[in-house]
Motif scaffolding. Structure first.
Motif, PDB file in Angstrom:
ATOM      1  N   THR A 244     -13.050  11.822  -8.149  1.00  0.00           N
ATOM      2  CA  THR A 244     -12.370  13.119  -8.185  1.00  0.00           C
ATOM      3  C   THR A 244     -13.258  14.225  -7.644  1.00  0.00           C
ATOM      4  O   THR A 244     -12.819  15.062  -6.837  1.00  0.00           O
ATOM      5  N   VAL A 245     -14.519  14.252  -8.058  1.00  0.00           N
ATOM      6  CA  VAL A 245     -15.445  15.282  -7.565  1.00  0.00           C
ATOM      7  C   VAL A 245     -15.580  15.186  -6.049  1.00  0.00           C
ATOM      8  O   VAL A 245     -15.553  16.195  -5.340  1.00  0.00           O
ATOM      9  N   ALA A 246     -15.711  13.968  -5.529  1.00  0.00           N
ATOM     10  CA  ALA A 246     -15.883  13.792  -4.082  1.00  0.00           C
ATOM     11  C   ALA A 246     -14.673  14.252  -3.296  1.00  0.00           C
ATOM     12  O   ALA A 246     -14.795  14.627  -2.122  1.00  0.00           O
ATOM     13  N   SER A 247     -13.497  14.256  -3.919  1.00  0.00           N
ATOM     14  CA  SER A 247     -12.273  14.640  -3.211  1.00  0.00           C
ATOM     15  C   SER A 247     -12.007  16.137  -3.234  1.00  0.00           C
ATOM     16  O   SER A 247     -11.117  16.622  -2.528  1.00  0.00           O
ATOM     17  N   LEU A 248     -12.763  16.890  -4.029  1.00  0.00           N
ATOM     18  CA  LEU A 248     -12.527  18.332  -4.139  1.00  0.00           C
ATOM     19  C   LEU A 248     -13.021  19.055  -2.889  1.00  0.00           C
ATOM     20  O   LEU A 248     -13.901  18.558  -2.177  1.00  0.00           O
ATOM     21  N   PRO A 249     -12.474  20.247  -2.602  1.00  0.00           N
ATOM     22  CA  PRO A 249     -12.930  21.010  -1.432  1.00  0.00           C
ATOM     23  C   PRO A 249     -14.437  21.264  -1.489  1.00  0.00           C
ATOM     24  O   PRO A 249     -14.957  21.698  -2.520  1.00  0.00           O
ATOM     25  N   GLU A 250     -15.110  20.999  -0.397  1.00  0.00           N
ATOM     26  CA  GLU A 250     -16.569  21.092  -0.371  1.00  0.00           C
ATOM     27  C   GLU A 250     -17.096  22.477  -0.743  1.00  0.00           C
ATOM     28  O   GLU A 250     -18.083  22.578  -1.498  1.00  0.00           O
ATOM     29  N   PRO A 251     -16.497  23.583  -0.261  1.00  0.00           N
ATOM     30  CA  PRO A 251     -17.010  24.898  -0.666  1.00  0.00           C
ATOM     31  C   PRO A 251     -16.955  25.110  -2.174  1.00  0.00           C
ATOM     32  O   PRO A 251     -17.867  25.713  -2.749  1.00  0.00           O
ATOM     33  N   PHE A 252     -15.913  24.595  -2.810  1.00  0.00           N
ATOM     34  CA  PHE A 252     -15.835  24.751  -4.257  1.00  0.00           C
ATOM     35  C   PHE A 252     -16.855  23.864  -4.957  1.00  0.00           C
ATOM     36  O   PHE A 252     -17.485  24.286  -5.934  1.00  0.00           O
ATOM     37  N   ARG A 253     -17.031  22.647  -4.494  1.00  0.00           N
ATOM     38  CA  ARG A 253     -18.042  21.772  -5.091  1.00  0.00           C
ATOM     39  C   ARG A 253     -19.417  22.435  -5.039  1.00  0.00           C
ATOM     40  O   ARG A 253     -20.171  22.410  -6.025  1.00  0.00           O
ATOM     41  N   ARG A 254     -19.723  23.017  -3.904  1.00  0.00           N
ATOM     42  CA  ARG A 254     -21.037  23.649  -3.736  1.00  0.00           C
ATOM     43  C   ARG A 254     -21.173  24.864  -4.647  1.00  0.00           C
ATOM     44  O   ARG A 254     -22.199  25.037  -5.328  1.00  0.00           O
ATOM     45  N   ARG A 255     -20.145  25.711  -4.678  1.00  0.00           N
ATOM     46  CA  ARG A 255     -20.222  26.913  -5.490  1.00  0.00           C
ATOM     47  C   ARG A 255     -20.237  26.615  -6.985  1.00  0.00           C
ATOM     48  O   ARG A 255     -20.903  27.295  -7.777  1.00  0.00           O
ATOM     49  N   PRO A 259     -22.262  17.947  -8.879  1.00  0.00           N
ATOM     50  CA  PRO A 259     -23.104  16.976  -8.167  1.00  0.00           C
ATOM     51  C   PRO A 259     -22.267  15.895  -7.506  1.00  0.00           C
ATOM     52  O   PRO A 259     -21.259  15.443  -8.049  1.00  0.00           O
ATOM     53  N   GLU A 260     -22.696  15.487  -6.317  1.00  0.00           N
ATOM     54  CA  GLU A 260     -22.029  14.399  -5.625  1.00  0.00           C
ATOM     55  C   GLU A 260     -23.015  13.256  -5.450  1.00  0.00           C
ATOM     56  O   GLU A 260     -24.057  13.402  -4.817  1.00  0.00           O
TER      57      GLU A 260
END
Length: 498
Positions: A244-255, A259-260
């Motif tokens: 699920t984390v890996a599928s989220l929009p990258e800008p949101f994951r970063r902000r 962790p990926e």
């Protein structure tokens, strides 16, 4: 723009590999029912992953996250919540306009009651049009992403058709879909803007990602196999979180600082591809509502499938014994139902604390009223009458049990004063519950009315000689359950099943 995992963001949203034809124009009647694009997704096993992803994006919205933490039972009763959600979606996307209107009215009454403030004292309101639009937006975008990640991006016309269906869903709820852009090409800037400007690393989002699947309670079907369930959950829970984390929009994951893990993108795409293969099973094998009903089926119930379930459970228990013999996992806990009574602390955790926060508060009793109203498909004014009865009971409990004056009741406060639980307001709850169950008003609950509430037939010691349930017996059993904490009562699965 949101990073969608491709060098060509536009291509990921308007792919040209899915050759399923889509209509050039959409009339209102065709946007719902069996011919809708959503209807095909509803029975698609990949949609399970898409819904988890959409739920995380919903929970990352501060208003939705606060409402979930304060009011939702998704942690303690996830299977019940899943079943209710599927039933609601079927009603809303079905072909019957009357059923859709009735369900929309029910959802609006439910959401009207969800108001409050988060830990930073920011208000939330489940009827906020912006919030409701975001919920629909996450479902649409996650459906599109689901197809892309499984190697079958939607064609532009199919995507436009799907977007029109979700806007129609919002319009059926709000009477207006104006808070979602009218055209698909305008949707993507809107979506990116919300992701970049509104979403946060909320507590509710963290609970879903890092707690829900790691502590997911067993469905009723597997409730007698806690060790096997815990072993499988220990493996599957973290994997679902990583995917699920890996599928989220990258800008949101970063902000958000999510962790990926190395290889997470490969694992995620492999999972979507593997789950997508289930679509090629014979038609009828993968039916979400049938699977959820099966998981909710109790081996001790009177459903015609109960005998098969009981046999399956016995075999799984034998398999579990073999697993423990080969790889000891600790002693098998005593399953619920081993004794007829339980301690006040156990009753508090299993029945009263519906939200799982360790306290008894109004949202817990509101969740009970919500479950009953949903099962009986109550209209006004019966629904409001039921909520009012539970609200009166909450005020009675608060006055009697809240000894430290913090506005809620702890497990300790409840255990110390449990004998005083059955006051006049609780008796009133029992009376109102009987009235809304007794739909024909003959002062007796017949077999059909009983099954509508409890989802099972009469127990032999419940029905009178004429095959009905009298008011006095109904009220007595409810009060006995709430004050005596009986496991064997039919009310126990109503309020405590996951």
């Amino acid at each position: 723009m949101t990073d969608t995992g491709s060098d060509d963001p536009a291509g990921t949203r308007t792919g040209h590999r899915d050759r399923e034809p889509g209509p050039a124009a959409h009339d209102a009647t065709s946007l719902f029912g069996p011919d809708s694009r959503f209807h095909a997704f509803f029975s698609d096993p990949r949609w399970a992953l898409a819904v988890v992803r959409a739920t995380v994006l919903e929970a990352a919205h501060p208003q939705i996250g606060a409402a979930l933490i304060d009011n939702s039972t998704f942690v303690t009763h996830p299977w019940r919540r899943l079943r209710n959600t599927l039933v609601s979606l079927q009603r809303m996307f079905g072909p019957d306009d009357d059923v859709r209107g009735r369900e929309a009215a029910r959802l609006n009454r439910l959401h009207t009651r969800l108001k409050g403030a988060d830990a930073r004292n920011r208000p939330y309101d489940a009827m906020d049009p912006e919030v409701r639009a975001w919920v629909v937006a996450t479902l649409f975008e996650s459906s599109v992403t689901m197809c892309r990640l499984s190697g079958q991006p939607l064609e532009q016309d199919v995507m436009e058709r799907l977007y029109a269906e979700f806007r129609a869903y919002l319009a059926a709820l709000d009477g207006d879909a104006g808070h979602l852009p009218p055209r698909l090409q305008e949707f993507w800037p809107y979506y990116d803007r919300v992701v970049e400007e509104r979403l946060e690393n909320t507590e509710a989002m963290r609970v879903i990602l890092y707690r829900l699947f790691d502590h997911l309670p067993a469905p009723p079907l597997l409730n007698g196999l806690p060790t096997m369930w815990a072993a499988g959950r220990a493996v599957a829970g973290p994997v679902i979180g990583v995917i699920t984390v890996a599928s989220l929009p990258e800008p949101f994951r970063r902000r958000a600082g999510l962790p990926e893990m190395p290889g997470a993108q490969t694992l995620m795409q492999g999972a979507y591809l593997a789950v997508g293969l289930a679509r090629f099973l014979p038609e009828g094998w993968i039916q979400p509502e049938a699977i959820v009903r099966l998981l909710a089926l109790s081996p001790g119930g009177d459903d015609p499938r109960a005998r098969t379930v009981s046999a399956l459970t016995d075999r799984m228990k034998r398999a579990g014994a073999l697993v423990r013999l080969l790889a000891p996992l600790g002693p098998e806990p005593e399953p619920d139902g081993g004794t007829d009574t339980r301690s006040a602390e156990e009753f508090f955790a299993a029945v009263l604390d519906q939200t799982g926060d360790g306290y008894l508060d109004w949202p817990d009793l509101a969740a009970m009223a919500r479950e009953i109203a949903g099962r009986l498909d109550l209209d006004e004014p019966a629904e409001t009458r039921l909520y009012d009865a539970f609200a009166d009971w909450w005020r009675e409990l608060q006055a009697a049990l809240d000894t430290d004056g913090d506005g809620r009741v702890s497990a300790r406060e409840y255990a110390e004063a449990a004998p005083s639980l059955a006051g006049p307001a609780l008796i009133r709850v029992a009376e109102v519950l009987f009235d809304v169950t007794d739909t024909d008003g003959d002062q007796r609950v017949d077999a059909d009315e009983y099954r509508a509430l409890f989802r099972r037939g009469f127990r032999r010691d419940r029905a009178d000689t004429d095959g009905t349930y009298a008011r006095s017996a109904f009220v007595r059993d409810f009060l006995s359950f709430m004050s005596g904490r009986e496991r064997t009562s039919p009310y126990d699965p109503l309020f405590s099943e996951a």
